[in-house]
Design a protein around this motif. Structure first.
Motif, short mmCIF file in Angstrom:
data_model
loop_
_atom_site.label_atom_id
_atom_site.label_comp_id
_atom_site.label_asym_id
_atom_site.label_seq_id
_atom_site.Cartn_x
_atom_site.Cartn_y
_atom_site.Cartn_z
N GLU B 178 52.23 45.65 -45.06
CA GLU B 178 52.04 47.14 -45.79
C GLU B 178 50.49 47.23 -46.06
O GLU B 178 49.88 48.29 -46.52
N TYR B 179 49.79 45.85 -46.34
CA TYR B 179 48.38 45.71 -46.21
C TYR B 179 47.85 44.44 -45.53
O TYR B 179 48.51 43.80 -45.25
N ASN B 182 48.12 40.26 -46.24
CA ASN B 182 49.17 40.10 -47.18
C ASN B 182 49.56 38.66 -47.43
O ASN B 182 50.40 38.35 -48.46
N GLN B 187 48.90 42.43 -53.60
CA GLN B 187 48.69 43.79 -53.26
C GLN B 187 47.43 44.38 -53.94
O GLN B 187 46.62 45.14 -53.33
N GLU B 188 47.29 44.12 -55.25
CA GLU B 188 46.12 44.57 -55.93
C GLU B 188 44.91 44.43 -55.04
O GLU B 188 43.94 45.49 -54.97
N GLY B 190 44.36 43.04 -51.90
CA GLY B 190 44.65 43.42 -50.57
C GLY B 190 44.45 44.76 -50.30
O GLY B 190 43.71 45.19 -49.29
N LYS B 191 44.74 45.48 -51.31
CA LYS B 191 44.39 47.27 -51.10
C LYS B 191 42.88 47.53 -51.11
O LYS B 191 42.36 48.22 -50.47
N VAL B 192 42.16 46.61 -52.04
CA VAL B 192 40.92 46.55 -52.02
C VAL B 192 40.04 46.51 -50.66
O VAL B 192 39.38 47.14 -49.93
N THR B 194 41.47 46.35 -47.63
CA THR B 194 42.37 47.25 -46.97
C THR B 194 41.52 48.52 -46.68
O THR B 194 41.31 49.02 -45.44
N ASP B 195 41.40 49.21 -47.92
CA ASP B 195 40.92 50.33 -47.85
C ASP B 195 39.25 50.33 -47.19
O ASP B 195 38.85 50.99 -46.55
N SER B 198 39.75 50.20 -43.67
CA SER B 198 40.03 51.44 -42.91
C SER B 198 39.17 52.31 -42.58
O SER B 198 39.12 53.38 -41.98
N LEU B 205 49.68 50.30 -40.16
CA LEU B 205 50.27 49.07 -41.23
C LEU B 205 51.85 49.42 -41.26
O LEU B 205 52.23 50.24 -40.95
#
Lengths: 438, 438
Positions: B178-179, B182, B187-188, B190-192, B194-195, B198, B205
């Motif tokens: 999902e990111y 992973n 996730q916390e 990973g999102k940084v 991934t953003d 992107s 994803l």
């Protein structure tokens, strides 16, 4: 209602008050601070002199107003404590509102350190880099001069040299030691940084200042005399214990003696920060480290204990990091001679490595010295000078030294490898391996 | 005369040979390497693709000639081992000089890892980033294409995305998770990352590739189909144990099982590097980490034991560090879900701090997550994403995790403070403090 009084609103004092506030929301907390600033950062002064920032309020992590409003801590700035009556538990102070007295249940002494002074005939051009509250006027004076002498080649002397040469001042640095930073680094790495600084600064090494004359315009040493526009004295600091030295037990280092809970010989009186003695974890002996992170944690521990949550301060390993232009300079633990003095049998390795994989552009030299004890195989100290990623390697060695890692334990630390910023055999591991194989 | 045969001349193989040579100057040492390169560094391929260097010889720490001449190690490049007879202690190989056999007293298996593959209809435009010996032709092909798909958003996928976008390629990255990253980050953080990625790359994803068609020009997923000029498959690696999987005991991870001395179930046969299983120090359970520093140290341990100097490999904590443009991404220990799976009761804190003192120009965000066990208070894992000084903080946490530091032990690590590159309360300590206080 319980009341905590804190003397000194620097790192340790505000850290202690904040922690106590969090644990005891009802406690009355009063902080006496002699200057206009609290939770201030003296470490920033050289960068202010360099001109990297102009707002003196940035020296403070939080303003007095923040503590008063958000943390309900009664901060009294420009208010100097003049007397403590330890038996009656009363503090006497004097400020713009006149004299006052304050009773306490708990007291934290966090009066910090003060610069060692040199005798001078007049002092209008003699400067001490010490308190952020004086940074603005200090900078104004220094910027108006052309040739400036710095006396002392320790961390502060080196940082002042960086700041002044960046401002295009002509700098003369007079140092007693045979190389710069000799209280931080052994000769191998000390030479590297001394050579670098000698490109920008006129160095006088192994030279002792006898007297400063003409208000800072003339310096007399054991080897000569120097005419300059002004003189910065940076020969070190000492614990500021003036207020309590005849009342509270001091340690062999001259700082206030405390137990693991940061308590002095009075049960309800704590001491934290640069005025406080610690224990060197490597030697188990009293030690004194006047650096902000230690002060903050000492304050945190004192505040926790006052707040009813028992916590012990484990001692120090004397981690230091500074920079001079492109070089970062870090060290932790004991120097080799110091290790001998404490009865160890030091073995060491010094290597020069690279900061990046051989194929990755921009690699720089990095110099590493590691010191271990031949008998116990414990790591005693580490020193690193280089242009990249010095800090973290020193932090890692601090962890290792604090917990008694052996040479082999340290060899096996699974350090990260990224070609852009490290080597598959990290320079630290290469130094360790050299000790293992020698 | 004793003879050591090594299968595979990568990091582990050459490290083992070199260490054995040092300890046993008289031993005969022969290394079989299937490609033209030894002591090569696969980690460098993305940077070669990015165009940061052009000389493929830089992939090698030392040349075959160096080992032959300076270390008296008989390196046979372009020579593939086809068979091992473990009872007679004979290795059979085939190279440009025809077939040969070699008897051994000690054998080191260091055949490394191999990329996991995806089914594809034709493969002239399907690429695997794996061996430096193929880097030149791989780069030539990739540079000739415009739109390139990367399948897999792990470390290699992210590094490939960096390299290709730096070459102004249009990149489509398809990832099952999902990111991104992973398997490395929660996730916390990973999102940084991934953003951030992107912004440069078209991300798909939570999407699974079913098949690659038209030789890499068409990708069929469970959610759609994509036409591209070529496809990089970066879905992970697995231990390369083809040669021995029916003969030597493998562990539960699929890699060769060894004891602490790096010995397989045959006393005289050692295994080291990416083909070798290890133990996770946090869980005490079998684990597999295919990274160069671990491979090098495994080789060193095997070589020490063969050389008659007993040494134990302590296991791994899975330290990883990579980068994407301005971001460094590091992690060590267990992820939070992984910790639960192993029976821990993880507590964690995630914070966003700054990399420099508030008054020092140029501060960047730094994101830190620390995971600890509620019962034992031991640190289980740490993850950091930021633009400065990520590596060393991860190294420090690796040391802490390897030796079972508690939350409080870690809080008290005397980290260095320099306003230009850190904070008086280091972001790592802030995260730790948050766990302590929650």
């Amino acid at each position: 209602m319980e009341k905590l009084v804190v003397i000194g609103g620097g790192a340790a004092g505000m850290s202690a008050s904040s922690r106590a506030r969090r644990l005891k929301p009802q406690m009355e907390i009063e902080v006496f601070e002699a200057t206009k600033m609290v939770s201030h950062a003296p470490c920033g002064i050289p960068y202010f002199i360099e001109g990297l920032f102009d707002d003196e309020n940035l020296f403070m992590t939080y303003t007095p107003q923040f503590f008063i409003e958000n943390r309900k801590i009664n901060v009294r700035i420009n208010t100097r404590v003049t007397e403590i009556d330890l038996s009656s538990r009363v503090v006497y102070a004097e400020g713009k509102d006149g004299k006052m007295k304050s009773e306490y249940d708990y007291l934290v002494i966090s009066t910090g350190s003060k610069p060692k002074r040199l005798p001078s005939e007049g002092n209008d051009r003699v400067f001490y880099i010490h308190h952020p509250a004086e940074a603005v006027s200090l900078r104004q004076k220094l910027w108006s001069l052309n040739t400036i002498a710095i006396i002392g080649g320790g961390i502060l002397g080196v940082e002042a040299a960086e700041a002044l040469t960046q401002r295009d001042k002509k700098v003369l640095l007079i140092h007693r030691g045979e190389y710069l930073l000799n209280k931080s680094l052994d000769q191998e790495l000390g030479k590297v940084i001394t050579d670098r600084i000698s490109r920008d600064v006129e160095l006088r090494l192994g030279e002792k200042v006898i007297e400063i004359k003409q208000g800072g315009r003339l310096i007399i040493t054991d080897k000569g005399k120097y005419e300059v526009d002004g003189t910065i004295v940076a020969i070190g600091v000492e614990p500021n214990v003036d207020l309590v030295k005849d009342k509270i037990q001091l340690g062999t280092t001259g700082a206030i003696k405390v137990d693991e809970y940061m308590r002095t010989n009075y049960r309800e009186v704590y001491s934290a920060g640069d005025n406080t003695e610690s224990v060197n974890i490597v030697t188990g002996k009293p030690y004194w480290v006047p650096f902000a992170p230690v002060a903050n944690k000492m304050g945190y521990v004192a505040g926790s204990n006052i707040g009813g949550e028992p916590m012990k301060f484990p001692g120090v390993v004397n981690t230091q990091i500074t920079k001079y232009k492109e070089y970062y300079i870090g060290r932790v633990g004991l120097q080799e001679e110091e290790a001998k003095k404490y009865g160890f049998h030091p073995v060491s390795a010094t290597i020069t490595g690279k900061t990046r994989a051989r194929y990755y552009p921009g690699a720089k030299d990095i110099h590493v010295k590691v010191i271990a004890d031949e008998e116990t195989k414990r790591i005693l100290g580490a020193q690193i000078v280089g242009e990249e990623e010095v800090l973290g390697r020193i932090d890692m060695m601090a962890a290792a030294i604090m917990k008694g890692f052996t040479i082999e334990d340290t060899f096996f630390i699974e350090m990260g490898y990224l070609p852009a910023i490290s080597r598959v055999w990290d320079p630290v591991i290469v130094a360790i391996r050299k000790i293992m194989e020698d």
